[in-house]
Write a protein that holds these residues in place. Structure first.
Motif, mmCIF file in Angstrom:
data_model
loop_
_atom_site.group_PDB
_atom_site.id
_atom_site.type_symbol
_atom_site.label_atom_id
_atom_site.label_comp_id
_atom_site.label_asym_id
_atom_site.label_seq_id
_atom_site.Cartn_x
_atom_site.Cartn_y
_atom_site.Cartn_z
ATOM 1 N N GLN B 87 38.486 -9.999 -20.900
ATOM 2 C CA GLN B 87 39.392 -10.001 -19.752
ATOM 3 C C GLN B 87 40.430 -11.113 -19.859
ATOM 4 O O GLN B 87 41.578 -10.950 -19.485
ATOM 5 N N GLU B 161 38.275 -4.954 -17.728
ATOM 6 C CA GLU B 161 39.289 -4.982 -16.658
ATOM 7 C C GLU B 161 40.717 -5.095 -17.162
ATOM 8 O O GLU B 161 41.458 -5.985 -16.785
ATOM 9 N N GLY B 165 46.225 -6.402 -12.516
ATOM 10 C CA GLY B 165 47.592 -6.891 -12.471
ATOM 11 C C GLY B 165 48.602 -6.001 -13.186
ATOM 12 O O GLY B 165 49.698 -6.433 -13.497
ATOM 13 N N GLN B 194 37.503 -2.251 -11.714
ATOM 14 C CA GLN B 194 37.416 -2.280 -10.250
ATOM 15 C C GLN B 194 38.514 -1.419 -9.654
ATOM 16 O O GLN B 194 38.597 -1.254 -8.448
ATOM 17 N N ASN B 195 39.411 -0.940 -10.539
ATOM 18 C CA ASN B 195 40.570 -0.197 -10.077
ATOM 19 C C ASN B 195 40.218 1.294 -9.966
ATOM 20 O O ASN B 195 39.952 1.966 -10.962
#
Lengths: 278, 235, 608
Positions: B87, B161, B165, B194-195
């Motif tokens: 990440q 992830e 952003g 998490q998106n």
């Protein structure tokens, strides 16, 4: 004025040669190799052996590289490898290795001063002033060494892997780079360079079992203010080495002898990252 | 499911004495894209680090297409064909785009093939090969990460992830690329996410992670996927 | 609450050791003194001669052990202080002649110069934020400078050949043996008592985790400096003895090589054991004197090989090996002693009053105004504004990289933020370092359990109380006064039955609880907790949650919490602040936050 200027340049060059191996090891392994001085001594005796065997004095230099490399490889395998997570202990253990090298040399030779045949003698005139040819050759060698190391780091795949390990070892490992092997190679190379430096300075300093110690401290200080950059090391060599020459010239060699150590301590106090720009 | 390219069974792992992953089982099939969804601190990154050999495995095993890799070191696992995208600090910022890609290439890989892959997926990178990775924009850096992972002929992709952003337009581009490459080479992909929109668009299957344990799973095309994931990661 | 309401926990169930360590040490010291008294009658003159020097070296090795083995400062420069003491003596006697007054003056001058020099070194080496390596570098520069100064003294200091031929205190070898021997025994005994005392355990705490000590309100830089000065003085006294006894001083005694030789002796004997370095130095130096004549280089080679092996394989040195063997032997013949940890009692601290805020005078406990944090061009926090009052539990939530931990750091360390103001209980924290922020009432618990692994649970708690209850320098007080809040945590989590257990063997959950108790022992007004439930089991989480809500209510603490476990947040918070990309996006009640679409989108990742 001209001799002082030449002294300044050549001193910086000699310091660069002496420190570059230590810097490589520090950059990749994040540990200080206090055996650097002992390895320099070993290189000095390689030159002495070349003289004793009646060989061309230049042969002493590759001989030193081989001795230093082999001893360095062995030290990395047996001792240094287990101390990666104990940087202060690594300083002590490598200092112990330096003592061992010094004592073995003393047993083989003796504790007296030895001489190696200089590869070249005499002076040449620069701007009307005679100046030691050998010191000028060392300056050229320092330049070659700096350029060569930079080219090796930038132009070869091993060099690229080495730079990757310096920057972020975990990431490098995740991309399939065997960082243990890189460390091993670096330590071997750094040790070889230390021994070569020891052989190269034999015409300028006497060869005895402790010859490396004084150089070790200077090299250590230069590396600390340079971080892991060969370029910063060049800057540090010129600035600190230059200051040493100037102080020695105008305030005596005694004060000159502590210039590098004191300046480095002050620089690190003001700017902990020293001359490196990160 | 086809024969798994990555199989994790009974894995427990963590930092020091703290167990973060508890007795976890997971299989990624050939050509399968699995999303592991969970809130921060549930052990998603820990799982990837543990598979990659950065963290000690307290118990359980990990294997990759028949090879047991439970005790392998990160570089050995990478060489077996696992491409890991962490990440943070996933690129060498001070190295050029080309150098970043070359570092991941091993022995037999040819630069021409790599170039072809880049030209197919991320043509803009070919113009920027000599640029420092750190000077790319955030989205471009993510593209470079993908380019690096895809061009080394990996069999398994572990991605932590990557959507964080990112602009929605870039995300949809990324989805297309991952799916195309999967179809081409039969790559298995484990995404930690998490998106929700990205997860739904890209994955075949999702697994919910809660405090180091799998608390649910499903086929992404199921109608209740959005509700289940949203309920899992919201307050 | 008064002192009369004494709560005693621990100790009673544990068996008391038969011989108290102090008594045992006194027996050992007495035997050593008898040995010193008798030895000269059984040894030849040469051995007596050599042993005087060996014992002087042992005293400096002892000071190196205190610095390196206990405090964790790897010093290459202790030789410099030795040389200062020796040269002060040689110079006074050479240029002033010998007299009892001059001998005394030389001692004082040596100590004064050494302490002044050590002050300069400490100022450079132990500033806030200096690394351990930098401190070592400074101690490496020191002997170089002192050696060069001795050379530069020319004929005045004797340059490279040093000074000789001065008259000194006229004592026989035997008398010197007794004087130095008694001094060494006394010094070792005092050092032993100090390092075993409550205050001495603080040295170990600093070595293990200096950051935690700072956040417990302890000025570690000052503590290190004071120890360093004392060790410099010991070095100077040893130097004074050396010059008086040998009547020769040379620049080598100031040098880096001698400085590292001291380290070798300490490492071989066993760092952090006091006896190891003392005995090790005496044996090695004595053996050197005898063997160096016959096998000069082989002897040094052997020392080098053993030294490297010890550093690699036996970092604790040889003495612990010997004592382990002795214990094993004792176990074999059936007189094994139970493992002895100090016995400790917990007492409820009487409230000092200085930390209780009158209900009428209370403003907000924590005020944060316009706080910013930048790393270079990267803005991590901007325009952070909020307040929190006593009795409130405020949770900070937000995705990774939102700046939560950074905000905690800015509140606990005044030097960290790039802009804005923060005040604790009405006091501006300005640019105060962490230890002074603690004084204002901040207590911080770190993300990973941050305790002193090699100290016992009780000792960890004592160190946490050190700011309010000064530690005994001579003994283990056996008592730790805790405020009700910390006592509550200790009791509720069962830590009171682990008081004499080293912190490193605690379960992860108990470590977290211990750190929480340590933070509460500071009697803070504002408590910062960074992920207190990370890695805990469900039951442990519930327990911590209950404790925190109780503390906020009964102790009126202001608790600021960073937490990823949103269920936990929902259960215990009175208010939630949502951070996203360095800004506060929402500051409201739990319900407001749970129902906010904005927060949902921040978490679902579609809010861009």
């Amino acid at each position: 004025m001209v001799p002082v200027l030449l002294d300044l340049i050549t001193t910086a060059a000699i310091l660069y040669i002496v420190s570059s191996g230590l810097l490589l090891v520090f950059g990749v392994m994040k540990l200080i190799n206090f055996a650097h001085g002992g390895l320099m001594t070993l290189g000095g005796y390689a030159a002495v052996m070349a003289t004793a065997m009646g060989l061309n004095p230049w042969i002493g230099i590759p001989l030193a590289a081989i001795f230093g490399g082999i001893v360095g490889l062995g030290m990395e395998r047996v001792v240094v490898r287990s101390l990666y997570n104990r940087p202060l202990d690594a300083i002590l253990a490598t200092w112990g290795l330096s003592i061992i090298i010094g004592q073995i040399i003393t047993l083989v030779f003796d504790r007296g001063v030895h001489f190696a045949e200089p590869p070249i003698r005499g002076v040449i005139n620069i701007l009307g002033e005679p100046y030691s040819t050998y010191r000028l050759i060392l300056t050229a060698l320092a330049l070659l060494l700096g350029l060569g190391l930079t080219a090796a780091l930038r132009g070869t795949s091993l060099g690229l892997s080495t730079r990757a390990v310096i920057m972020n070892e975990d990431l490098a490992r995740g991309l399939g780079i065997n960082s243990g092997l890189v460390r091993s190679i670096t330590f071997t190379l750094g040790s070889g360079l230390a021994a070569v430096a020891g052989a190269l300075i034999t015409p300028l300093s006497s060869v005895d079992p402790n010859m490396g110690v004084a150089w070790l401290i200077s090299a250590f200080m230069l590396v600390l203010v340079s971080g892991s950059s060969l370029f910063s090391l060049a800057v540090a060599s010129v600035v600190l080495g230059g200051a040493q020459v100037v102080v020695s010239n105008y305030f005596g060699s005694v004060l000159g002898g502590m210039t590098i150590a004191v300046l480095a301590a002050v620089i690190l106090r003001i700017r902990p990252q020293g001359f490196s720009y990160e | 499911m086809t024969e798994p390219v990555l199989a994790v069974s009974g894995l427990s792992s963590g930092y020091g004495q703290a167990t973060v992953i508890r007795n976890l089982d997971l299989e990624i099939g050939r050509g399968e894209i699995v999303a592991m969804v969970g809130k921060n601190g549930m052990g998603k990154s820990t799982l990837l680090k543990s598979i990659m050999g950065y963290l000690p495995k307290f118990s359980g095993s990990v294997s990759m297409a028949q090879h047991a890799i439970s005790d392998s070191r990160p570089h050995q696992i990478a060489r077996l064909g696992v491409a890991y995208v962490p990440q943070e600090k996933a690129l060498f910022q001070d190295l050029t785009v080309e150098e970043n890609i070359c570092l991941a290439m091993r022995g037999s890989a040819s630069w021409d093939e790599t170039k072809a892959t880049i030209a197919r997926c991320f043509p803009f990178l070919l113009q920027r090969l000599q640029q420092k990775a750190g000077t790319l924009s955030g989205g471009e850096q993510k593209m470079l990460l993908m380019a690096r992972s895809l061009s080394v002929g990996a069999k398994v992709l572990l991605i932590d992830e990557i959507s964080e952003g990112m602009q929605p337009s870039i995300i949809s581009n990324l989805v297309k690329i991952i799916k195309t490459e999967r179809d081409r080479s039969g790559l298995g992909v484990l995404l930690v996410e998490q998106n929700i929109p990205f997860t739904r668009a890209v994955s075949d299957r999702y697994v919910l992670l809660d405090k180091g344990e799998i608390s649910g799973s499903g086929n992404t095309r199921d109608p209740d996927t959005h509700e289940k994931i949203a309920a899992h990661i919201s307050l | 609450m008064s002192n009369a309401n004494v709560n005693e926990l621990g100790s009673s169930s544990l068996q008391r050791p038969q011989v108290r360590p102090l008594t045992r040490m006194m027996i050992v010291a007495s035997i050593a003194l008898i040995g010193v008294g008798a030895a000269p009658f059984f040894m030849d003159a040469y051995s007596v001669n050599v042993l005087v020097r060996s014992m002087i070296y042992a005293a400096i090795a002892l000071s190196v052990d205190i610095l390196w083995g206990y405090l964790g400062v790897l010093t290459f420069g202790q030789s410099a202080f030795f040389a200062v003491g020796a040269y002060a003596t040689a110079l006074v006697f050479t240029y002033g002649g010998f007299s009892a007054e001059y001998a005394f003056a030389a001692l004082l001058i040596g100590i004064a110069v050494a302490v002044a020099l050590a002050g300069l070194v400490a100022f450079l080496a132990f500033w806030h934020g200096a690394s351990a390596l930098y401190a070592s570098v400074i101690t490496l520069v020191l002997p170089i400078i002192v050696t060069q100064l001795l050379f530069s003294g020319g004929t005045y200091t004797g340059s490279s050949s040093g000074l000789t031929g001065f008259d000194t205190i006229p004592l026989s070898s035997e008398a010197w043996f007794w004087a130095v021997g008694v001094w060494l025994v006394v010094l070792t005994t005092v050092a032993w008592m100090y390092t075993r005392s409550d205050a001495g355990r603080l040295l170990t705490a600093i070595r293990e985790n200096e950051q935690r000590c700072k956040y417990l309100g302890l000025n570690t830089s000052n503590i290190k400096a004071v120890i360093f000065l004392i060790c410099a003085a010991i070095g100077a006294i040893a130097g004074w003895m050396y010059a008086n006894y040998t009547m020769v001083v040379a620049p080598e005694i100031a040098g880096f090589t001698f400085g590292t030789e001291l380290l070798i002796w300490v490492a071989l004997g066993g760092r952090g054991t006091l006896f190891g370095p003392v005995i090790g130095t005496i044996i090695i130096d004595y053996a050197s004197a005898h063997l160096q004549g016959d096998f000069p280089f082989v002897w040094k080679l052997a020392i080098g090989i053993v030294f490297v092996s010890v550093i690699v394989a036996l970092p604790r040195g040889i003495l612990p090996l010997v004592s382990n063997a002795a214990n094993w032997l004792r176990g074999r013949i059936g007189i094994a002693q139970p493992q002895q940890y100090s016995q400790l009692q917990l007492r409820q601290a009487s409230r000092s009053g200085r930390n209780i805020i009158g209900f009428e005078s209370r403003g907000p406990a924590l005020v944060v105004r316009g706080v910013e944090k930048r790393f270079g061009s990267l803005e991590v926090l901007s325009g952070i504004d909020f307040e929190a009052t006593y009795g409130e539990i405020v949770s900070l939530v937000g995705p990774n990289g939102a700046g939560k931990t950074t905000l905690m750091t800015c509140i606990a360390d005044g030097s960290k933020r790039s802009g804005g103001r923060i005040s604790i209980a009405g006091h501006d924290i300005a640019h105060r370092p962490p230890e002074e922020c603690v004084r204002l009432g901040v207590g911080r618990k770190f993300q990973m359990a941050n305790v002193f692994d090699s100290l016992t649970v009780g000792e960890c708690l004592q160190i946490a109380r050190a700011r309010l209850d000064p530690l005994s320098k001579w003994q283990k007080s056996g008592v730790c006064n805790l405020p009700p809040s910390a006592m509550h945590v200790v009791r509720a989590t069962g830590l009171h039955s682990d008081l004499n257990v080293p912190a490193q063997v605690l379960s992860h959950g108990k470590k977290q609880a211990l750190e929480l108790a340590m933070v509460l022992a500071l009697e803070p007004k504002v408590v910062l907790l960074d992920e207190p439930t990370a890695g805990l089991t469900k039951a442990e989480r519930t327990l911590i949650g209950t404790i925190l809500t109780e503390l906020a209510r009964t102790e009126q603490l202001c608790i600021l919490l960073v937490e990823h476990d949103l269920d936990f947040v929902r259960e215990i918070s009175s208010r939630v602040i949502v951070l996203h990309q360095g800004r506060i996006v929402l500051n409201g009640s739990v319900d407001e936050v749970v129902n906010s679409e904005l927060v949902k989108s921040v978490y679902a990742g579609s809010g861009h």
